[in-house]
Design a protein around this motif. Sequence first.
Motif, PDB file in Angstrom:
ATOM      1  N   ASP A 153       0.823  -1.211   0.000  1.00 14.40           N
ATOM      2  CA  ASP A 153       0.000   0.000   0.000  1.00 14.40           C
ATOM      3  C   ASP A 153       0.857   1.260   0.000  1.00 14.40           C
ATOM      4  N   ILE A 168      -2.172   4.300  -2.115  1.00 15.18           N
ATOM      5  CA  ILE A 168      -3.618   4.384  -1.932  1.00 15.18           C
ATOM      6  C   ILE A 168      -3.918   5.388  -0.827  1.00 15.18           C
ATOM      7  N   HIS A 207      -0.952  -1.265  -7.822  1.00 13.49           N
ATOM      8  CA  HIS A 207      -1.930  -0.191  -7.661  1.00 13.49           C
ATOM      9  C   HIS A 207      -2.002   0.790  -8.825  1.00 13.49           C
TER      10      HIS A 207
END
Length: 267
Positions: A153, A168, A207
């Motif tokens: 992340d 994110i 991502h």
Amino acid sequence: MTMTDWRIFQYDSEQDQQGAECPPSPEIVQPGHYIVLSITGERIRVGIKATLPRPRIPTHSNTPACESHYRPRARTRDGKCLITGLQTQTYSRLKVAHIFPRAHDKEWTRKGYASKIIDTADEGVMGGPTKIDSVQNLITIRSDLHDAWDNYDFGVDPNNNYRIIAFINGNEDINGLHLQLDHIQDQALRPLDELFLDHFMQGLYKHMKGAGETEWTYEDYDSVFGDGSFDMSNPKLWNTRQGKQLFEITLADRLFDNGISQHGVSM
């Protein structure tokens, strides 16, 4: 991928029109529509890279063997969260995380990372001949950041003064910080830049690409692996491509210490 110099612009999907250019910024990109154009605002051809992120399972510290293994060395070296600087008298709020996941030791060897480790500790505390448990592949971070690190992340950009880049939303408190490594003067104990870059690229692959097969959510991971469990009761999860990959690396991870002991390395 493109060989053309490019910029990111806002994009109105209803009018099919570009908006203002989005200059580089430390802020997390907000949800919306964007388009990649040339520096003069013209459309360019962009290829899609087929590389998928390396699957990774949450790390759990519920086995006595692991506790006497690599964690004490990282804790002694760091003494704090390398992202936020948090220091505590106990390690209940801090966890030791691998930069490159130990379940992928074959890929680690294929990439030649073992030869880059100059840590002089005994092999028994470095995960055997692969040295994948060396402190050069470990960082100490706040407990609540550990799963986010495993999930790619956020990452560390070693080419930008070890800046923390969030991929994110929800990581605004750490985005833009810099990994605190100045206290590590001994190069044999310092984490490798190559490993940070590898982890960073996994975040980009995960991502920053178009949606494909639905990925497992954090809740899926927690229901399967929470508290060190290994729940195989949900076929909707395990029958997916990602589920099959995770099953394989979970077995590899749980058999890792056993594999080392079979090679005669004392833990």
